[in-house]
Scaffold this motif. Structure first.
Motif, PDB file in Angstrom:
ATOM      1  N   LEU A   1       0.853  -1.181   0.000  1.00 14.76           N
ATOM      2  CA  LEU A   1       0.000   0.000   0.000  1.00 14.76           C
ATOM      3  C   LEU A   1       0.890   1.233   0.000  1.00 14.76           C
ATOM      4  O   LEU A   1       1.925   1.245   0.664  1.00 14.76           O
ATOM      5  N   SER A   2       0.500   2.255  -0.743  1.00 15.37           N
ATOM      6  CA  SER A   2       1.251   3.513  -0.755  1.00 15.37           C
ATOM      7  C   SER A   2       0.340   4.644  -0.317  1.00 15.37           C
ATOM      8  O   SER A   2      -0.860   4.606  -0.552  1.00 15.37           O
ATOM      9  N   GLN A   3       0.912   5.651   0.295  1.00 16.72           N
ATOM     10  CA  GLN A   3       0.138   6.789   0.795  1.00 16.72           C
ATOM     11  C   GLN A   3       0.741   8.089   0.290  1.00 16.72           C
ATOM     12  O   GLN A   3       1.955   8.241   0.237  1.00 16.72           O
ATOM     13  N   ILE A   4      -0.131   9.015  -0.061  1.00 18.84           N
ATOM     14  CA  ILE A   4       0.321  10.359  -0.411  1.00 18.84           C
ATOM     15  C   ILE A   4      -0.332  11.320   0.567  1.00 18.84           C
ATOM     16  O   ILE A   4      -1.505  11.189   0.903  1.00 18.84           O
ATOM     17  N   GLU A   5       0.447  12.243   1.070  1.00 19.22           N
ATOM     18  CA  GLU A   5      -0.061  13.264   1.983  1.00 19.22           C
ATOM     19  C   GLU A   5      -0.420  14.499   1.186  1.00 19.22           C
ATOM     20  O   GLU A   5       0.317  14.906   0.294  1.00 19.22           O
ATOM     21  N   ASN A   6      -1.537  15.108   1.523  1.00 18.10           N
ATOM     22  CA  ASN A   6      -1.917  16.326   0.819  1.00 18.10           C
ATOM     23  C   ASN A   6      -1.515  17.568   1.602  1.00 18.10           C
ATOM     24  O   ASN A   6      -1.544  18.661   1.070  1.00 18.10           O
ATOM     25  N   GLU A   7      -1.173  17.399   2.859  1.00 15.97           N
ATOM     26  CA  GLU A   7      -0.645  18.473   3.711  1.00 15.97           C
ATOM     27  C   GLU A   7      -1.603  19.638   3.960  1.00 15.97           C
ATOM     28  O   GLU A   7      -1.215  20.645   4.489  1.00 15.97           O
ATOM     29  N   TYR A   8      -2.850  19.518   3.547  1.00 13.52           N
ATOM     30  CA  TYR A   8      -3.793  20.598   3.781  1.00 13.52           C
ATOM     31  C   TYR A   8      -4.377  20.586   5.183  1.00 13.52           C
ATOM     32  O   TYR A   8      -4.653  21.619   5.754  1.00 13.52           O
ATOM     33  N   GLY A   9      -4.611  19.410   5.730  1.00 17.56           N
ATOM     34  CA  GLY A   9      -5.193  19.325   7.060  1.00 17.56           C
ATOM     35  C   GLY A   9      -6.583  19.927   7.119  1.00 17.56           C
ATOM     36  O   GLY A   9      -7.294  19.996   6.129  1.00 17.56           O
ATOM     37  N   ALA A  10      -6.974  20.383   8.292  1.00 21.55           N
ATOM     38  CA  ALA A  10      -8.323  20.891   8.520  1.00 21.55           C
ATOM     39  C   ALA A  10      -8.644  22.116   7.675  1.00 21.55           C
ATOM     40  O   ALA A  10      -9.786  22.330   7.277  1.00 21.55           O
ATOM     41  N   GLN A  11      -7.666  22.948   7.380  1.00 17.75           N
ATOM     42  CA  GLN A  11      -7.924  24.157   6.606  1.00 17.75           C
ATOM     43  C   GLN A  11      -8.162  23.872   5.123  1.00 17.75           C
ATOM     44  O   GLN A  11      -8.566  24.756   4.380  1.00 17.75           O
ATOM     45  N   GLY A  12      -7.942  22.663   4.686  1.00 12.74           N
ATOM     46  CA  GLY A  12      -8.094  22.327   3.282  1.00 12.74           C
ATOM     47  C   GLY A  12      -9.459  22.610   2.705  1.00 12.74           C
ATOM     48  O   GLY A  12      -9.580  23.043   1.562  1.00 12.74           O
ATOM     49  N   LYS A  13     -10.500  22.383   3.475  1.00  8.05           N
ATOM     50  CA  LYS A  13     -11.856  22.598   2.975  1.00  8.05           C
ATOM     51  C   LYS A  13     -12.077  24.051   2.557  1.00  8.05           C
ATOM     52  O   LYS A  13     -12.832  24.329   1.643  1.00  8.05           O
ATOM     53  N   SER A  14     -11.426  24.986   3.201  1.00  3.92           N
ATOM     54  CA  SER A  14     -11.628  26.397   2.881  1.00  3.92           C
ATOM     55  C   SER A  14     -10.964  26.797   1.559  1.00  3.92           C
ATOM     56  O   SER A  14     -11.217  27.882   1.043  1.00  3.92           O
TER      57      SER A  14
END
Length: 77
Positions: free
Chosen positions: A17-30
């Motif tokens: 399995l491979s994972q990519i982080e988007n680094e946006y966290g909780a603020q990403g939705k905004s």
């Protein structure tokens, strides 16, 4: 680099399995459309690597197919 070293399960290696982080966290939705555009770009890039193992993106319930989303942050970090 991992593909070149034949480390993915599809190549006989141990990575299943491979994972990519988007680094946006909780603020990403905004961030709206730019966030979605980045997620789609990342998913396309991941799948384009042709590793033949599942890819995950943590805490993104709308991660594009075929990327798997894990919503429990404790599992991903």
């Amino acid at each position: 680099m991992m593909k070149a070293e034949n480390l993915f399960e599809s190549q006989g290696g141990p990575i299943i399995l491979s994972q990519i982080e988007n680094e946006y966290g909780a603020q990403g939705k905004s961030l709206g459309p730019p966030r979605k555009a980045y997620m789609n770009w990342a998913a396309k890039m991941e799948v384009g690597l042709n590793t033949c193992v599942p890819w995950s993106m943590c805490n993104e319930e709308d991660a594009p197919d075929p990327v798997v989303s894990f919503l429990d942050a404790s599992f991903c970090h």
